[in-house]
Design a protein around this motif. Structure first.
Motif, mmCIF file in Angstrom:
data_model
loop_
_atom_site.group_PDB
_atom_site.id
_atom_site.type_symbol
_atom_site.label_atom_id
_atom_site.label_comp_id
_atom_site.label_asym_id
_atom_site.label_seq_id
_atom_site.Cartn_x
_atom_site.Cartn_y
_atom_site.Cartn_z
ATOM 1 N N GLY A 202 -14.116 -22.852 4.537
ATOM 2 C CA GLY A 202 -12.964 -23.457 5.197
ATOM 3 C C GLY A 202 -12.786 -24.930 4.938
ATOM 4 N N ASN A 203 -13.879 -25.704 5.011
ATOM 5 C CA ASN A 203 -13.780 -27.150 4.857
ATOM 6 C C ASN A 203 -14.395 -27.632 3.552
ATOM 7 N N SER A 204 -14.543 -26.733 2.583
ATOM 8 C CA SER A 204 -15.143 -27.097 1.297
ATOM 9 C C SER A 204 -14.299 -26.597 0.134
ATOM 10 N N GLY A 205 -12.990 -26.556 0.332
ATOM 11 C CA GLY A 205 -12.074 -26.027 -0.666
ATOM 12 C C GLY A 205 -11.625 -27.047 -1.682
ATOM 13 N N PRO A 206 -10.368 -26.925 -2.157
ATOM 14 C CA PRO A 206 -9.867 -27.778 -3.255
ATOM 15 C C PRO A 206 -9.645 -29.224 -2.830
ATOM 16 N N GLU A 207 -10.642 -30.061 -3.035
ATOM 17 C CA GLU A 207 -10.596 -31.473 -2.630
ATOM 18 C C GLU A 207 -10.001 -32.360 -3.708
ATOM 19 N N ALA A 208 -10.482 -32.201 -4.946
ATOM 20 C CA ALA A 208 -10.095 -33.100 -6.036
ATOM 21 C C ALA A 208 -8.910 -32.529 -6.804
ATOM 22 N N ALA B 18 -3.609 -34.906 -12.329
ATOM 23 C CA ALA B 18 -2.514 -34.466 -13.189
ATOM 24 C C ALA B 18 -2.813 -34.874 -14.622
ATOM 25 N N LEU B 19 -2.837 -33.911 -15.528
ATOM 26 C CA LEU B 19 -3.087 -34.184 -16.931
ATOM 27 C C LEU B 19 -1.797 -34.618 -17.631
ATOM 28 N N PRO B 20 -1.917 -35.357 -18.735
ATOM 29 C CA PRO B 20 -0.715 -35.832 -19.443
ATOM 30 C C PRO B 20 0.206 -34.716 -19.908
ATOM 31 N N ASP B 21 -0.323 -33.501 -20.138
ATOM 32 C CA ASP B 21 0.515 -32.393 -20.613
ATOM 33 C C ASP B 21 1.189 -31.635 -19.474
ATOM 34 N N GLY B 22 1.037 -32.120 -18.229
ATOM 35 C CA GLY B 22 1.693 -31.499 -17.090
ATOM 36 C C GLY B 22 0.852 -30.502 -16.336
ATOM 37 N N ARG B 23 -0.295 -30.111 -16.877
ATOM 38 C CA ARG B 23 -1.186 -29.216 -16.145
ATOM 39 C C ARG B 23 -1.934 -29.985 -15.059
ATOM 40 N N MET B 24 -2.494 -29.255 -14.127
ATOM 41 C CA MET B 24 -3.287 -29.856 -13.069
ATOM 42 C C MET B 24 -4.737 -29.385 -13.162
ATOM 43 N N LEU B 25 -5.643 -30.255 -12.753
ATOM 44 C CA LEU B 25 -7.057 -29.906 -12.630
ATOM 45 C C LEU B 25 -7.420 -29.969 -11.159
ATOM 46 N N VAL B 26 -7.933 -28.861 -10.639
ATOM 47 C CA VAL B 26 -8.321 -28.766 -9.231
ATOM 48 C C VAL B 26 -9.818 -28.487 -9.171
ATOM 49 N N ILE B 27 -10.534 -29.239 -8.345
ATOM 50 C CA ILE B 27 -11.976 -29.038 -8.188
ATOM 51 C C ILE B 27 -12.281 -28.859 -6.703
ATOM 52 N N GLU B 28 -12.999 -27.788 -6.356
ATOM 53 C CA GLU B 28 -13.367 -27.599 -4.963
ATOM 54 C C GLU B 28 -14.565 -28.480 -4.605
ATOM 55 N N GLU B 29 -14.672 -28.789 -3.314
ATOM 56 C CA GLU B 29 -15.805 -29.600 -2.861
ATOM 57 C C GLU B 29 -17.118 -28.865 -3.072
ATOM 58 N N GLY B 30 -17.133 -27.572 -2.846
ATOM 59 C CA GLY B 30 -18.342 -26.777 -3.042
ATOM 60 C C GLY B 30 -19.089 -26.537 -1.755
ATOM 61 N N SER B 31 -19.972 -25.572 -1.772
ATOM 62 C CA SER B 31 -20.686 -25.143 -0.567
ATOM 63 C C SER B 31 -22.111 -25.658 -0.537
ATOM 64 N N GLY C 164 -24.136 -29.506 -5.974
ATOM 65 C CA GLY C 164 -24.136 -29.974 -7.350
ATOM 66 C C GLY C 164 -23.289 -29.133 -8.274
ATOM 67 N N PHE C 165 -22.770 -27.999 -7.770
ATOM 68 C CA PHE C 165 -21.924 -27.134 -8.590
ATOM 69 C C PHE C 165 -20.646 -26.824 -7.831
ATOM 70 N N SER C 166 -19.505 -26.961 -8.499
ATOM 71 C CA SER C 166 -18.212 -26.667 -7.886
ATOM 72 C C SER C 166 -17.351 -25.877 -8.849
ATOM 73 N N ARG C 167 -16.598 -24.934 -8.326
ATOM 74 C CA ARG C 167 -15.613 -24.229 -9.143
ATOM 75 C C ARG C 167 -14.421 -25.158 -9.399
ATOM 76 N N ALA C 168 -13.709 -24.882 -10.474
ATOM 77 C CA ALA C 168 -12.537 -25.687 -10.816
ATOM 78 C C ALA C 168 -11.508 -24.794 -11.495
ATOM 79 N N TRP C 169 -10.262 -25.282 -11.505
ATOM 80 C CA TRP C 169 -9.156 -24.526 -12.097
ATOM 81 C C TRP C 169 -8.244 -25.482 -12.862
ATOM 82 N N LEU C 170 -7.703 -24.969 -13.957
ATOM 83 C CA LEU C 170 -6.836 -25.758 -14.821
ATOM 84 C C LEU C 170 -5.545 -24.977 -15.041
ATOM 85 N N GLY C 171 -4.388 -25.606 -14.748
ATOM 86 C CA GLY C 171 -3.143 -24.893 -14.954
ATOM 87 C C GLY C 171 -2.023 -25.380 -14.072
#
Length: 350
Positions: A201-207, A210-223, A228-235
């Protein structure tokens, strides 16, 4: 949604509301006490520009007043922000205009905050004035509330649109281009990154960056169990691809921004009851940002006591006309009177 999940959601919303009410009470009491103190001593916060309505100056290190250097960064001034509006605070993401004169921020209470930045004759950050607080709207055009209001990351896309990432009800929303920030209702819904619903609940997409090509990078805070490890998404609107981010426990990623050369700068934050707050600034090669990658970077600086620090959750980058790169860090005071909303500026490689 089954009855058990619905019950959990109702209980969660009730707890969240109770905590928010308690925070508001403490903040109001602290603000009134501060006014009383100033009245007794007959003074007000000062900066190089004299009395300011919304800030007072802070040093990098009170134990060494002349200190400016920390790691690969040089401190270029900072302030603690204040405002009588009880809805001010909780700043979790920030974007500073390219000329460095104005900022837009979002709070984890569903607010959009703007302010004007002043500098001294040396170009160091000296004050903030003209703070405004506006509602962050939900898809129905009304103030976002409850679990849908926990805004954490803010980024401005190359076409001027705003992107905001949210925790609790984990998602990313897009908003129309507007100089005052994401103050309109969200644009048609973005697809949710795959697997994001399973974030704590409180460790989701924090970061959010915006990339120059218009895509976004999202990084979760992690559990806690994967420090030391977080999932991330690009798009973005066309879909998302998965990658990951490798930090340094106990620090966790709370925001990110793109540097002029395309590299990524990430602020990682640690927090504990006994140890207080600390932060780590990391530079990640831009060429490594691709689907399936595990991102990691080089440490630029670590902000730990006696260095001035707090709950740093937002970072923004400004490239100056003469080739310098400035980083702006903002802290989330959680709307508690014993924390501060800090806005601090650093120069890379000065």
């Amino acid at each position: 949604m089954n009855r058990e999940k619905l019950s959990h959601r109702i209980i969660g919303d009730a707890i969240y509301g109770a905590m928010a009410a308690l925070q508001d009470f403490v903040r109001r009491a602290f603000f009134l006490a501060s006014l009383a103190t100033l009245a007794v001593v007959g003074c007000s916060p000062l900066t190089a520009n004299g009395p300011l309505e919304n800030s007072y100056a802070v040093r990098l290190d009170d134990s060494r007043p002349d200190r400016r250097d920390i790691g690969s960064l040089r401190y270029r001034g900072g302030v603690a922000l204040t405002d009588p509006d009880p809805e001010f605070g909780g700043l979790s993401g920030i974007e500073v205009d390219p000329d460095g004169r104005r900022f837009v921020a979002i709070s984890d209470r569903g607010k959009v905050i703007t302010g004007n930045i002043d500098y001294d004759d040396e170009g160091d950050l000296a004050g903030v004035r003209g703070i405004t607080v506006a509602p962050l709207l939900d898809i129905d055009g009304k103030q976002a509330e409850g679990n849908r209001a926990d805004a954490e990351g803010l980024a401005r896309l190359p076409d001027g649109r705003w992107a905001v990432s949210f925790e609790r009800w984990h998602r990313v929303e897009l908003y129309a281009s507007n100089p005052d920030g994401p103050v309109t209702r969200p644009l048609p819904k973005l697809p949710r990154p795959p697997g994001i619903r399973s974030a704590e609940g409180n460790s989701g997409p924090e970061a959010l960056a915006a990339l120059p090509d218009g895509r976004m990078l999202v990084i979760e805070e992690g559990s806690d169990d994967k420090a030391g490890f977080s999932r991330a998404w690009l798009g973005g609107a066309d879909g998302w691809e998965s990658l990951s981010y490798r930090g340094k426990a106990p620090y966790r990623p709370t925001d990110a921004a793109i540097l002029p050369d395309g590299d990524l700068v990430v602020v990682e934050r640690r927090a504990s009851i006994l140890g207080g707050f600390g932060a780590r600034i990391v530079r990640v090669p831009g060429a490594s940002i691709e689907a399936g990658a595990e991102l990691s970077g080089t440490e630029l600086a670590v902000l730990e006591p006696p260095v001035t620090t707090d709950n740093f959750e937002g970072i923004s980058v400004v490239a100056t006309p003469d080739g310098r790169t400035l980083l702006y860090l903002v802290s989330d005071d959680n709307l508690w009177g014993f924390q501060r909303t800090l806005l601090m500026m650093f120069e890379i490689g000065a």
